[in-house]
Design an enzyme around this catalytic site. Structure first.
Site, PDB file in Angstrom:
ATOM      1  N   ALA A 183       5.378   4.290   5.622  1.00  0.00           N
ATOM      2  CA  ALA A 183       4.062   4.824   5.265  1.00  0.00           C
ATOM      3  C   ALA A 183       3.037   4.683   6.380  1.00  0.00           C
ATOM      4  O   ALA A 183       2.103   5.481   6.468  1.00  0.00           O
ATOM      5  CB  ALA A 183       3.537   4.133   4.004  1.00  0.00           C
ATOM      6  N   SER A 225       3.194  -2.226   4.110  1.00  0.00           N
ATOM      7  CA  SER A 225       3.232  -0.790   3.857  1.00  0.00           C
ATOM      8  C   SER A 225       4.434  -0.442   2.990  1.00  0.00           C
ATOM      9  O   SER A 225       5.450  -1.141   3.006  1.00  0.00           O
ATOM     10  CB  SER A 225       3.362  -0.025   5.182  1.00  0.00           C
ATOM     11  OG  SER A 225       4.671  -0.205   5.737  1.00  0.00           O
ATOM     12  N   ASP A 226       4.323   0.640   2.224  1.00  0.00           N
ATOM     13  CA  ASP A 226       5.534   1.232   1.692  1.00  0.00           C
ATOM     14  C   ASP A 226       6.355   1.683   2.896  1.00  0.00           C
ATOM     15  O   ASP A 226       5.825   1.928   3.983  1.00  0.00           O
ATOM     16  CB  ASP A 226       5.209   2.406   0.765  1.00  0.00           C
ATOM     17  CG  ASP A 226       6.319   2.670  -0.245  1.00  0.00           C
ATOM     18  OD1 ASP A 226       7.459   2.219  -0.003  1.00  0.00           O
ATOM     19  OD2 ASP A 226       6.056   3.327  -1.266  1.00  0.00           O
ATOM     20  N   TRP A 227       7.673   1.801   2.698  1.00  0.00           N
ATOM     21  CA  TRP A 227       8.564   2.029   3.825  1.00  0.00           C
ATOM     22  C   TRP A 227       8.282   3.376   4.506  1.00  0.00           C
ATOM     23  O   TRP A 227       8.329   4.420   3.863  1.00  0.00           O
ATOM     24  CB  TRP A 227       9.999   1.931   3.343  1.00  0.00           C
ATOM     25  CG  TRP A 227      10.606   0.548   3.486  1.00  0.00           C
ATOM     26  CD1 TRP A 227      11.839   0.259   3.987  1.00  0.00           C
ATOM     27  CD2 TRP A 227      10.034  -0.719   3.127  1.00  0.00           C
ATOM     28  NE1 TRP A 227      12.058  -1.110   3.982  1.00  0.00           N
ATOM     29  CE2 TRP A 227      10.966  -1.736   3.461  1.00  0.00           C
ATOM     30  CE3 TRP A 227       8.810  -1.109   2.593  1.00  0.00           C
ATOM     31  CZ2 TRP A 227      10.733  -3.097   3.269  1.00  0.00           C
ATOM     32  CZ3 TRP A 227       8.563  -2.471   2.385  1.00  0.00           C
ATOM     33  CH2 TRP A 227       9.517  -3.432   2.722  1.00  0.00           C
ATOM     34  N   THR A 245       0.830  -1.192   0.000  1.00  0.00           N
ATOM     35  CA  THR A 245       0.000   0.000   0.000  1.00  0.00           C
ATOM     36  C   THR A 245       0.870   1.249   0.000  1.00  0.00           C
ATOM     37  O   THR A 245       1.962   1.269   0.560  1.00  0.00           O
ATOM     38  CB  THR A 245      -0.948   0.016   1.213  1.00  0.00           C
ATOM     39  OG1 THR A 245      -0.242  -0.396   2.367  1.00  0.00           O
ATOM     40  CG2 THR A 245      -2.120  -0.892   0.981  1.00  0.00           C
TER      41      THR A 245
END
Length: 821
Positions: A249, A245-247, A212
């Protein structure tokens, strides 16, 4: 198609429902042995790239790595090189899902070699605006083409027993304020455009993971978007993989959990872990919701073979793949010949003048998290020198006058010292750019013991004169070249609010040194760490920068003109730079940097047989395109790009690519806005992006979607439609074998302001010998006759008469048939 534990498909052949159900039983048994604190800890990264091991249930640590054109591994280092394939835009330009699958299988092989279980790829966001700075990492402006290429890629990776995370879910279509922007998108545009590739890939490849995005969509950040994740992705589509998650995020513990986020990365400081266990105990979250997330992680672990007692999803991986050969094949299949007056292909013995800085110093990949370090790079100069009999080279014009990370001629290493000045470790550097994040440190070094780093080694100039040296980053620096101190000072934050702006932004020149070509000198950049900087995760990021002596641009262009006059053919390579196309920022225009446009015009005026090779990951303006004999788009062609270029220019292979996105001038582009206003970016164009928007505006692009020329000719003989199957017969009427990409476009029979004038309905690749006739069979998906009804919240079939056209591009239709839906 094989089945998962619940009877759904698992995304590869060879598995069956019984095996999947057995894996699910192991997952449930393992879940039942875990207490709340352990479950919460499993959902938080233990470091930059991995999840914690749990020996009590036989779970090994799950390792993730960036892609999508290679597998970097857990350390950003050249000590463990990676195959570097062409950019995703190049892969999409092949219009060949089977080739994408082969690319994915190779990357799975690379991942297994590096101990990686999950590849953080592919990127299937759309080219909404040509200004998107990261578009080289995505496939296309069209959702059908994006979904088809992405499906092949995911199938390939997972056929090798390695997971994928299809990203970035969803509407992460630009880089400006990507952490905070609220993208306002209609439900119809979401469904018909931005969600469509994800839906296609979930249905056709059953990915084991999804990532995401940072951004917000319609008021809800994507890591907490219960509707899009739990109701659409998991509910409607049946996705049963893990959601990471994107890093950096994830922002809220309970919001992320209730929004369907399984894993918050990186760790160990995340919104999960102890914070999640505390939220459950405080009654703010249900333990059953934690169990759902843990179940998804354990299912992934079982599939990739790191959960004891569970049979991996793939028992027998594909045979050994020759990565060098495949990288070369993809590159030449991706090259798009958009113009050819007949000058191509060239004779091997033709006198060729090769011109351009990018011909010598190849740009083979885009900047940002997609960066990998191949063990070699074949530049256009290397490739053509090896393949031709008569070649001269001239620099012509450099695309940049800005310092860049130290590269050619530098032999560098990073020496790590503790507070006492004792060396505690060393690591090699492929360039002067040092990026150590999380545990990405040399052996024996920790962030706690690391006190200073010295980039040191030798530099052997290739030209004589005044060489500029500089730095990029924050803190104190001492720079010494050939025994002379050039700088000793401190770079502070200044007015920047984000330290990453200083780490990755504009370099600063610190001094010049007069050097002689071929004579090596010692170089050192000493940097004591400033641990007072507020960083979201442990990181060491700074760069040694360099710029060769700059000669007068007019004189360089004049030299190129003379070289062109003395040759039968001039081949000019023009390019963007990392400061133009990279993760982290969007573009401000579509112009080639520097004096490259002037160079092309001057060379073309001197030699009518001028071929221009455009080395960019996404569209640039080509104001001279009608003044040259041929234009070949090479994208970012990967490590074997130079040999592939020689293959195509000399006719050993034909350019196989077709445009996956429209190329046109910036001032005519119908969708350009990427900068939010008051934190919001409204997608006012609704469903009209890419060629759909160009059609609606009435403007004519430089080159339309789907365009591309080969080295033979094709005649379209017939189009027959039976039910949902279209059969197109084409004949190779040229003098050599060739490959054709047959494209089908659908148009409503009458004007409809709410719908695009036409859209891609399907495509197929065929090959034929001279004179041979072949058939392309294309299934027309039901979805191509539907729109999203926002009032009903459902897909609505649109009955009526449609014109189905088969041809060579969006604007080059050859045969048509009226059908009734």
């Amino acid at each position: 198609m094989a089945t998962q534990a619940d009877g759904s498909a698992d995304g590869f052949s060879g598995d069956d429902g019984a095996r999947a159900r057995a894996r699910e039983a192991v997952v449930e048994a393992a879940l039942g042995k875990l207490d709340l604190d352990t479950k919460a800890r499993l959902l938080a990264g233990q470091d930059m790239w991995s999840l914690p091991e749990l020996p009590e249930i036989g779970l090994r640590s799950l390792v993730m790595s960036d892609g999508p054109i290679g597998v970097r591994g857990v350390r950003w280092t050249a000590d463990d090189p990676s195959i570097a394939l062409p950019s995703p835009t190049a892969l999409a330009a092949t219009w060949d899902p089977s080739l994408a699958r082969r690319a994915g299988a190779l990357l799975a092989q690379e991942a297994r070699r590096k101990g990686v279980h999950v590849l953080l790829a592919p990127t299937v966001n759309l080219h909404r605006s040509p200004l998107g700075g990261r578009h080289f990492e995505a496939y296309s402006e069209d959702p059908l083409l994006t979904g088809a290429i992405g499906t092949g890629y995911v199938q390939g990776v997972q056929s090798g027993g390695v997971g994928t995370t299809v990203k970035h879910f969803v509407a992460n279509d630009a880089e400006t304020d990507r952490f905070t922007v609220d993208n306002l998108v209609s439900a119809r545009a979401l469904r018909e455009l931005y969600l469509a590739p994800f839906e296609t890939i979930v249905a056709g490849a059953h990915p084991w993971g999804i990532m995401t995005a940072y951004n917000t969509v319609n008021g809800t950040t994507m890591t907490e978007h219960r509707h899009l994740v739990n109701e659409v992705l998991r509910g409607e589509w049946g996705f049963d993989g893990f959601n990471v998650s994107d890093w950096l995020a994830a922002r809220s513990t309970t919001g992320a959990l209730k929004g369907g986020l399984d894993v918050a990365m990186p760790g160990p400081q995340t919104v999960y872990g102890p914070a999640l266990a505390a939220a459950v105990r405080a009654g703010e979250a249900e333990e059953s919701e934690v169990d759902d997330a843990v179940r998804n992680v354990l299912r992934l672990a079982a599939r990739v073979g790191i959960l004891e007692g569970a049979e991996p999803a793939v028992g027998e991986v594909p045979g050994e793949i020759d990565g060098v050969a495949l990288a070369r094949e993809i590159a030449r299949r991706a090259f798009v010949l958009v113009r050819n007056s007949g000058v191509l292909p060239l004779r091997r013995d033709a006198r060729i003048a090769l011109i351009g800085a990018a011909a010598r110093d190849a740009r083979v990949l885009g900047g940002g998290s997609a960066t990998v370090f191949p063990d070699h790079i074949v530049s256009p100069l290397d490739g053509l020198r090896a393949a031709t009999d008569s070649l001269t080279y001239a620099l012509g014009a450099d695309p940049s006058d800005e310092l860049a990370p130290a590269g050619v001629g530098f032999e560098l290493r990073a020496v790590c010292r503790d507070a006492d000045g004792t060396v505690i470790g060393e690591g090699s550097l492929p360039s002067g750019q040092l990026q150590w994040m999380g545990a990405d440190l040399p052996a024996g070094v920790t962030h706690e013991t690391l006190h200073s780093i010295e980039i040191k080694g030798t530099f052997t100039p290739r030209v004589s004169g005044d060489h500029a040296f500089g730095t990029r980053g924050l803190g104190a620096f001492t720079l010494t070249v050939d025994g002379t101190g050039l700088y000793d000072g401190v770079q502070s934050m200044g007015t920047e609010s984000d330290p990453f702006e200083a780490f990755f932004g504009a370099p600063l020149e610190r001094g010049k040194a007069t050097l002689t070509a071929g004579e090596p000198v010692e170089i050192s950049l000493f940097h004591p760490l400033d641990k007072s900087l507020a960083m979201p995760l442990p990181a060491v990021i700074f760069s040694l920068m360099h710029l060769e002596p700059r000669r007068d641009a007019d004189s360089l262009i004049a030299e190129a003109v003379e070289a062109a006059r003395d040759a039968e053919v001039a081949v000019v390579v023009v390019a963007t730079t990392e400061r133009v196309e990279s993760e982290g920022f969007d573009r401000t225009d579509l112009r080639l940097p520097g004096r490259q446009d002037d160079l092309v015009r001057a060379v073309a005026a001197a030699n009518p047989n001028t071929v221009v090779v455009v080395n960019s990951g996404s569209p640039v303006e080509l104001p001279w395109r009608e003044e040259v004999a041929a234009v070949l788009l090479s994208w970012f062609p990967g490590q074997e790009g130079g040999d592939a270029l020689a293959d195509v220019l000399l006719g050993a292979e034909e350019p196989g690519g077709r445009l996956p996105t429209t190329w046109g001038a910036f001032d005519a582009a119908p969708v350009t806005r990427v900068t939010p206003t008051d934190g919001q970016l409204t997608y006012t164009e609704d469903v009209f992006i890419g060629y759909r928007a160009w059609d609606k505006s009435g403007a004519t692009p430089s080159y339309p979607f789907g365009h591309g020329l080969g080295y033979t000719d094709w005649t379209y003989e017939s189009l027959d439609v039976t039910g949902t199957t279209a059969t197109v017969r084409v004949r190779n009427t040229g003098a050599r074998p060739g490959r054709e990409t047959v494209q089908l476009y659908l148009s409503p029979s009458g004007p409809d302001e709410a719908r695009p004038a036409r859209w891609l309905a399907g495509f197929a690749n065929v090959t034929a010998a001279p004179g041979e006739s072949v058939e392309a069979v294309v299934e027309l998906p039901r979805r191509t006759f539907e729109i999203w009804d926002e009032d009903a919240g459902a897909w609505a079939h649109q009955p009526g008469r449609y014109e189905l056209t088969a041809g060579r591009s969006l604007t080059d239709g050859r045969v048509s048939e009226t059908i009734v839906a």
